[in-house]
Design a protein around this motif. Structure first.
Motif, PDB file in Angstrom:
ATOM      1  N   HIS A   1      -3.255  -1.828   0.470  1.00 19.40           N
ATOM      2  CA  HIS A   1      -3.861  -3.012  -0.171  1.00 19.40           C
ATOM      3  C   HIS A   1      -3.827  -2.901  -1.688  1.00 19.40           C
ATOM      4  O   HIS A   1      -3.570  -3.879  -2.390  1.00 19.40           O
ATOM      5  CB  HIS A   1      -5.331  -3.135   0.252  1.00 19.40           C
ATOM      6  CG  HIS A   1      -5.511  -3.577   1.668  1.00 19.40           C
ATOM      7  ND1 HIS A   1      -5.819  -2.721   2.689  1.00 19.40           N
ATOM      8  CD2 HIS A   1      -5.435  -4.800   2.222  1.00 19.40           C
ATOM      9  CE1 HIS A   1      -5.918  -3.392   3.827  1.00 19.40           C
ATOM     10  NE2 HIS A   1      -5.696  -4.666   3.565  1.00 19.40           N
ATOM     11  N   MET A   2      -4.133  -1.715  -2.207  1.00 19.10           N
ATOM     12  CA  MET A   2      -4.216  -1.506  -3.652  1.00 19.10           C
ATOM     13  C   MET A   2      -2.887  -1.039  -4.242  1.00 19.10           C
ATOM     14  O   MET A   2      -2.441  -1.530  -5.288  1.00 19.10           O
ATOM     15  CB  MET A   2      -5.291  -0.462  -3.975  1.00 19.10           C
ATOM     16  CG  MET A   2      -6.688  -0.860  -3.606  1.00 19.10           C
ATOM     17  SD  MET A   2      -7.299  -2.251  -4.566  1.00 19.10           S
ATOM     18  CE  MET A   2      -7.577  -1.490  -6.145  1.00 19.10           C
TER      19      MET A   2
ATOM     20  N   LYS B   1     -16.727   5.468   3.711  1.00 21.11           N
ATOM     21  CA  LYS B   1     -16.239   6.756   3.192  1.00 21.11           C
ATOM     22  C   LYS B   1     -16.842   7.038   1.804  1.00 21.11           C
ATOM     23  O   LYS B   1     -17.348   8.130   1.541  1.00 21.11           O
ATOM     24  CB  LYS B   1     -14.706   6.723   3.081  1.00 21.11           C
ATOM     25  CG  LYS B   1     -14.113   7.931   2.384  1.00 21.11           C
ATOM     26  CD  LYS B   1     -12.771   7.621   1.720  1.00 21.11           C
ATOM     27  CE  LYS B   1     -12.897   6.671   0.561  1.00 21.11           C
ATOM     28  NZ  LYS B   1     -11.717   6.531  -0.284  1.00 21.11           N
TER      29      LYS B   1
ATOM     30  N   THR C   1      -9.843   7.101  -4.245  1.00 19.24           N
ATOM     31  CA  THR C   1     -11.248   7.500  -4.377  1.00 19.24           C
ATOM     32  C   THR C   1     -11.471   8.657  -3.413  1.00 19.24           C
ATOM     33  O   THR C   1     -11.389   8.478  -2.195  1.00 19.24           O
ATOM     34  CB  THR C   1     -12.195   6.335  -4.011  1.00 19.24           C
ATOM     35  OG1 THR C   1     -11.888   5.225  -4.847  1.00 19.24           O
ATOM     36  CG2 THR C   1     -13.641   6.733  -4.211  1.00 19.24           C
TER      37      THR C   1
ATOM     38  N   MET D   1      -2.023   6.712  -4.329  1.00 21.13           N
ATOM     39  CA  MET D   1      -3.116   5.780  -4.009  1.00 21.13           C
ATOM     40  C   MET D   1      -3.330   5.829  -2.505  1.00 21.13           C
ATOM     41  O   MET D   1      -2.854   4.974  -1.759  1.00 21.13           O
ATOM     42  CB  MET D   1      -2.723   4.367  -4.481  1.00 21.13           C
ATOM     43  CG  MET D   1      -3.866   3.374  -4.445  1.00 21.13           C
ATOM     44  SD  MET D   1      -5.320   4.025  -5.290  1.00 21.13           S
ATOM     45  CE  MET D   1      -6.285   2.578  -5.562  1.00 21.13           C
ATOM     46  N   LEU D   2      -4.042   6.873  -2.064  1.00 20.99           N
ATOM     47  CA  LEU D   2      -4.205   7.158  -0.637  1.00 20.99           C
ATOM     48  C   LEU D   2      -5.655   6.922  -0.204  1.00 20.99           C
ATOM     49  O   LEU D   2      -6.548   6.832  -1.045  1.00 20.99           O
ATOM     50  CB  LEU D   2      -3.794   8.607  -0.360  1.00 20.99           C
ATOM     51  CG  LEU D   2      -2.368   8.982  -0.757  1.00 20.99           C
ATOM     52  CD1 LEU D   2      -2.078  10.432  -0.370  1.00 20.99           C
ATOM     53  CD2 LEU D   2      -1.343   8.068  -0.113  1.00 20.99           C
ATOM     54  N   PRO D   3      -5.904   6.865   1.113  1.00 24.44           N
ATOM     55  CA  PRO D   3      -7.258   6.524   1.569  1.00 24.44           C
ATOM     56  C   PRO D   3      -8.352   7.513   1.170  1.00 24.44           C
ATOM     57  O   PRO D   3      -9.397   7.093   0.664  1.00 24.44           O
ATOM     58  CB  PRO D   3      -7.115   6.466   3.102  1.00 24.44           C
ATOM     59  CG  PRO D   3      -5.666   6.196   3.347  1.00 24.44           C
ATOM     60  CD  PRO D   3      -4.933   6.885   2.240  1.00 24.44           C
TER      61      PRO D   3
ATOM     62  N   ASP E   1       5.708   5.258   1.321  1.00 23.49           N
ATOM     63  CA  ASP E   1       4.510   5.075   2.142  1.00 23.49           C
ATOM     64  C   ASP E   1       4.904   5.444   3.568  1.00 23.49           C
ATOM     65  O   ASP E   1       6.087   5.412   3.918  1.00 23.49           O
ATOM     66  CB  ASP E   1       4.032   3.604   2.086  1.00 23.49           C
ATOM     67  CG  ASP E   1       2.632   3.429   2.663  1.00 23.49           C
ATOM     68  OD1 ASP E   1       1.684   3.210   1.879  1.00 23.49           O
ATOM     69  OD2 ASP E   1       2.466   3.519   3.903  1.00 23.49           O
TER      70      ASP E   1
HETATM   71  P1  NAD Z   1      -5.039   1.250   2.392  1.00 27.99           P
HETATM   72  O1  NAD Z   1      -5.461   1.924   3.650  1.00 27.99           O
HETATM   73  O2  NAD Z   1      -4.741  -0.208   2.396  1.00 27.99           O
HETATM   74  O3  NAD Z   1      -3.730   2.006   1.789  1.00 27.99           O
HETATM   75  C1  NAD Z   1      -3.487   3.362   1.866  1.00 27.99           C
HETATM   76  C2  NAD Z   1      -1.989   3.546   2.052  1.00 27.99           C
HETATM   77  O4  NAD Z   1      -1.683   4.944   1.992  1.00 27.99           O
HETATM   78  C3  NAD Z   1      -1.477   3.038   3.413  1.00 27.99           C
HETATM   79  O5  NAD Z   1      -0.405   2.137   3.184  1.00 27.99           O
HETATM   80  C4  NAD Z   1      -1.013   4.310   4.122  1.00 27.99           C
HETATM   81  O6  NAD Z   1       0.105   4.103   4.959  1.00 27.99           O
HETATM   82  C5  NAD Z   1      -0.647   5.197   2.943  1.00 27.99           C
HETATM   83  N1  NAD Z   1      -0.629   6.618   3.226  1.00 27.99           N
HETATM   84  C6  NAD Z   1      -1.566   7.392   3.817  1.00 27.99           C
HETATM   85  N2  NAD Z   1      -1.171   8.683   3.843  1.00 27.99           N
HETATM   86  C7  NAD Z   1       0.043   8.726   3.242  1.00 27.99           C
HETATM   87  C8  NAD Z   1       0.974   9.766   2.950  1.00 27.99           C
HETATM   88  N3  NAD Z   1       0.732  11.020   3.288  1.00 27.99           N
HETATM   89  N4  NAD Z   1       2.118   9.438   2.331  1.00 27.99           N
HETATM   90  C9  NAD Z   1       2.371   8.166   1.982  1.00 27.99           C
HETATM   91  N5  NAD Z   1       1.536   7.128   2.217  1.00 27.99           N
HETATM   92  C10 NAD Z   1       0.400   7.410   2.846  1.00 27.99           C
HETATM   93  O7  NAD Z   1      -6.161   1.597   1.313  1.00 27.99           O
HETATM   94  P2  NAD Z   1      -6.449   0.822  -0.063  1.00 27.99           P
HETATM   95  O8  NAD Z   1      -7.395  -0.291   0.185  1.00 27.99           O
HETATM   96  O9  NAD Z   1      -5.160   0.575  -0.755  1.00 27.99           O
HETATM   97  O10 NAD Z   1      -7.275   1.970  -0.834  1.00 27.99           O
HETATM   98  C11 NAD Z   1      -6.643   3.099  -1.398  1.00 27.99           C
HETATM   99  C12 NAD Z   1      -7.674   3.891  -2.184  1.00 27.99           C
HETATM  100  O11 NAD Z   1      -8.216   3.052  -3.215  1.00 27.99           O
HETATM  101  C13 NAD Z   1      -8.863   4.372  -1.349  1.00 27.99           C
HETATM  102  O12 NAD Z   1      -9.246   5.646  -1.761  1.00 27.99           O
HETATM  103  C14 NAD Z   1      -9.940   3.341  -1.646  1.00 27.99           C
HETATM  104  O13 NAD Z   1     -11.249   3.882  -1.474  1.00 27.99           O
HETATM  105  C15 NAD Z   1      -9.628   2.992  -3.080  1.00 27.99           C
HETATM  106  N6  NAD Z   1     -10.047   1.652  -3.519  1.00 27.99           N
HETATM  107  C16 NAD Z   1      -9.811   0.558  -2.736  1.00 27.99           C
HETATM  108  C17 NAD Z   1     -10.219  -0.702  -3.188  1.00 27.99           C
HETATM  109  C18 NAD Z   1      -9.981  -1.959  -2.361  1.00 27.99           C
HETATM  110  O14 NAD Z   1     -10.530  -3.012  -2.721  1.00 27.99           O
HETATM  111  N7  NAD Z   1      -9.177  -1.907  -1.293  1.00 27.99           N
HETATM  112  C19 NAD Z   1     -10.849  -0.837  -4.435  1.00 27.99           C
HETATM  113  C20 NAD Z   1     -11.034   0.289  -5.222  1.00 27.99           C
HETATM  114  C21 NAD Z   1     -10.627   1.536  -4.748  1.00 27.99           C
END
Ligand code: NAD
Length: 306
Positions: free
Chosen positions: A11-12, A250, A100, A64-66, A31
């Protein structure tokens, strides 16, 4: 040309990577989801089939991972010899982790990076998916000042504000404090709106009143959780997209760990963690975090269909 290896196009990450492309950086992306890579490749990025390939011959690595386990696994590997990215990135590369994660994890990875002559920053973001798309994110950075200045032009291609919070892990501490407050005022906003509706008020009218009164806050102003009050927010699309309940849960867990560590009292944060945990247990973990409104609605209320 500065070349960037970008890992994690969710998403991010996807919109952040798009903004780097728009700014003219060379980009190699990876990814685990091939469709996410293909989308960036269609926009001009170089597709990599592994994380190791994405960091080949780049000047900057961004992830930018979970969560913490994902980041530790990526950079440190499985524990087997030299299978983490730190062993594959060339020494003059700057590593910026925007995920994060736990401050302890950020410090651990940065310290192991330093042992290999690599510079690392923790740079979690605030601003959500809308901020990532618009390139208006706030970066909250931990690490050495020189590295922060080196990272500034790259980060400013994806955001509008950059704060240097302190040494390694400080960016994560600040981010965790912010998200605990965000969860608390989102729950409070949903609760106040529901109380008003249950007592005959129109949620739009009540929102307008509170926006001009002392209850005003970010959730109410930009991310109203009650369906039908605002357009272009997750509540207007059955809570799809945005910032997942599971990710908020989380972050609240990270806040609780930090509270335990520092012997801090966080009664509201503890309750917020339990409420988001309940939301997740009821099968709503992948909805946006403003869906906490659904926990408060009466069973007889019209529930937005998915
Ligand atoms: P998301 O789950 O949409 O994206 C994470 C991506 O990482 C996925 O596409 C997944 O396939 C990929 N991934 C996981 N392990 C991997 C690996 N080993 N190699 C390559 N790719 C891998 O999460 P998000 O919403 O994009 O959030 C990412 C981070 O940003 C989190 O830590 C979240 O807490 C933080 N964040 C999110 C938001 C939001 O509004 N979504 C806002 C601020 C911060």
């Amino acid at each position: 040309m500065i070349k960037i290896g970008f890992i994690g196009l969710g998403h991010m990450g996807a919109p952040m990577a798009m903004n780097l492309l728009k700014a003219g950086y060379g980009l190699q992306v990876f990814d685990l989801v091939p469709e996410a890579v293909a989308q960036l490749a269609a926009a001009g990025a170089q597709a990599a089939t592994t994380a190791a390939e994405a960091v080949q011959d780049v000047n900057v690595v961004i992830s930018m991972l979970p969560s913490s386990p994902h980041v530790e696994r990526l950079y440190l590997g499985t524990g087997a010899e030299e299978d983490g990215l730190l062993a594959m990135i060339r020494p003059d590369t700057l590593i910026i982790d925007c995920s994060t994660i736990a401050p302890e994890s950020a410090r651990k990875v940065a310290s192991l990076a330093r042992q290999r002559g690599l510079t690392m920053l923790d740079a979690p973001v605030s601003g959500g998916v809308a901020g990532a798309e618009a390139g208006t994110l706030t970066f909250i950075v931990g690490g050495a000042s020189t590295a922060v200045e080196q990272a500034r032009p790259v980060l400013m291609s994806m955001g509008k504000n950059l704060f240097h919070a302190g040494d390694h892990g400080a960016g994560q501490v600040a981010k965790i404090c912010n998200n605990m407050l965000l969860a608390i005022h989102m729950i409070g906003t949903a609760e106040a709106l529901q109380l008003g509706v249950n007592n005959g008020l129109d949620p739009k009218v009540l929102s307008e009143i509170m926006l001009k009164s002392s209850g005003r806050n970010w959730s109410l102003e930009l991310y109203n959780p009650y369906p039908g009050v605002m357009e272009n927010v997750p509540a207007a699309r059955h809570y799809e997209g945005g910032f997942m309940v599971d990710l908020m849960s989380k972050d609240l867990g990270l806040a609780q760990e930090a509270a335990l560590h520092s012997k801090s009292a966080t009664p509201m944060g503890t309750l917020a963690k339990s409420l988001y945990e309940l939301q997740s247990l009821s099968g709503k973990g992948s909805l946006d975090f403003s869906s906490i409104q659904l926990l408060l609605r009466k069973a007889t209320d019209e529930v937005p269909s998915r």
